[in-house]
Design a protein around this motif. Structure first.
Motif, PDB file in Angstrom:
ATOM      1  N   ALA A  72       0.809  -1.230   0.000  1.00 41.93           N
ATOM      2  CA  ALA A  72       0.000   0.000   0.000  1.00 41.93           C
ATOM      3  C   ALA A  72       0.839   1.275   0.000  1.00 41.93           C
ATOM      4  O   ALA A  72       0.401   2.299  -0.524  1.00 41.93           O
ATOM      5  CB  ALA A  72      -0.939   0.009   1.209  1.00 41.93           C
ATOM      6  N   TYR A  73       2.009   1.237   0.589  1.00 38.98           N
ATOM      7  CA  TYR A  73       2.863   2.418   0.682  1.00 38.98           C
ATOM      8  C   TYR A  73       3.600   2.560  -0.637  1.00 38.98           C
ATOM      9  O   TYR A  73       4.345   1.675  -1.046  1.00 38.98           O
ATOM     10  CB  TYR A  73       3.848   2.262   1.833  1.00 38.98           C
ATOM     11  CG  TYR A  73       4.611   3.513   2.172  1.00 38.98           C
ATOM     12  CD1 TYR A  73       3.997   4.545   2.868  1.00 38.98           C
ATOM     13  CD2 TYR A  73       5.935   3.663   1.797  1.00 38.98           C
ATOM     14  CE1 TYR A  73       4.690   5.706   3.186  1.00 38.98           C
ATOM     15  CE2 TYR A  73       6.645   4.813   2.113  1.00 38.98           C
ATOM     16  CZ  TYR A  73       6.010   5.834   2.809  1.00 38.98           C
ATOM     17  OH  TYR A  73       6.702   6.975   3.118  1.00 38.98           O
ATOM     18  N   HIS A  74       3.371   3.694  -1.318  1.00 37.78           N
ATOM     19  CA  HIS A  74       3.952   3.846  -2.654  1.00 37.78           C
ATOM     20  C   HIS A  74       4.417   5.269  -2.889  1.00 37.78           C
ATOM     21  O   HIS A  74       3.693   6.226  -2.586  1.00 37.78           O
ATOM     22  CB  HIS A  74       2.922   3.464  -3.718  1.00 37.78           C
ATOM     23  CG  HIS A  74       3.415   3.647  -5.113  1.00 37.78           C
ATOM     24  ND1 HIS A  74       4.497   2.970  -5.621  1.00 37.78           N
ATOM     25  CD2 HIS A  74       2.975   4.434  -6.105  1.00 37.78           C
ATOM     26  CE1 HIS A  74       4.696   3.346  -6.866  1.00 37.78           C
ATOM     27  NE2 HIS A  74       3.791   4.245  -7.191  1.00 37.78           N
ATOM     28  N   ASP A  75       5.603   5.371  -3.410  1.00 37.74           N
ATOM     29  CA  ASP A  75       6.148   6.669  -3.814  1.00 37.74           C
ATOM     30  C   ASP A  75       6.123   7.660  -2.651  1.00 37.74           C
ATOM     31  O   ASP A  75       5.790   8.831  -2.818  1.00 37.74           O
ATOM     32  CB  ASP A  75       5.357   7.201  -5.016  1.00 37.74           C
ATOM     33  CG  ASP A  75       6.131   8.235  -5.806  1.00 37.74           C
ATOM     34  OD1 ASP A  75       7.376   8.259  -5.720  1.00 37.74           O
ATOM     35  OD2 ASP A  75       5.476   9.043  -6.505  1.00 37.74           O
ATOM     36  N   GLY A  76       6.443   7.141  -1.457  1.00 39.86           N
ATOM     37  CA  GLY A  76       6.486   7.996  -0.271  1.00 39.86           C
ATOM     38  C   GLY A  76       5.123   8.406   0.257  1.00 39.86           C
ATOM     39  O   GLY A  76       5.018   9.300   1.092  1.00 39.86           O
TER      40      GLY A  76
END
Length: 146
Positions: free
Chosen positions: A101-105
């Motif tokens: 779920a965590y993407h591109d900061g």
């Protein structure tokens, strides 16, 4: 809104790699994905090879991590309310969910950044024995608590 999370992964260790992930919401909407490029059969424990891998559905559910992440984020974005993720295995399922779920900061805006541990909730029933398929397990866990 609570979403009940279950994952299947390569082994019970900190080196666990995500194989499949499922979310079942209190409103009965479901998300299920299998990752094609995040793990190898050699990474899997004997249990996973014997029990989990034969149950994978493949087809439209199987995709590379990049596509799986996009699909997950699209699903989460369909909700306007705050989402609480419930899992019976926060040390594994929650961590693997976060990796996807965590993407591109960025973290999904409508998702709380900590899980609810299902083992701390009062179950309505004992549920069935979990078959070790992410979506089927998530459905059973949902039925126990919602």
């Amino acid at each position: 809104m609570r979403l009940f999370l279950d994952c299947e992964f390569t082994e019970l260790s900190q080196q666990a790699k995500l194989i499949s992930l499922a979310l079942v919401a209190e409103d009965d909407r479901e998300f299920y994905v299998e990752l094609l490029d995040a793990w190898r059969e050699e990474d899997c424990s004997d249990f996973v090879r014997e029990i989990v891998l034969p149950q994978l559905w493949g087809g439209e559910y199987a995709m590379p991590v990049i596509e799986a992440r996009a699909a997950l984020l699209r699903f989460l974005a369909t909700y306007e309310e705050e989402l609480e993720i419930v899992t019976d295995a926060p040390a594994y399922d929650w961590e693997l969910f976060c990796e996807l779920a965590y993407h591109d900061g960025k973290w999904p805006q409508n998702v709380r950044n900590f899980p609810i541990d299902a083992t701390t909730l009062t179950a309505k029933n004992d549920g069935e024995e979990l078959p070790h398929h992410a979506l089927l397990d998530a459905r059973i866990i949902t039925s126990m608590f919602s």
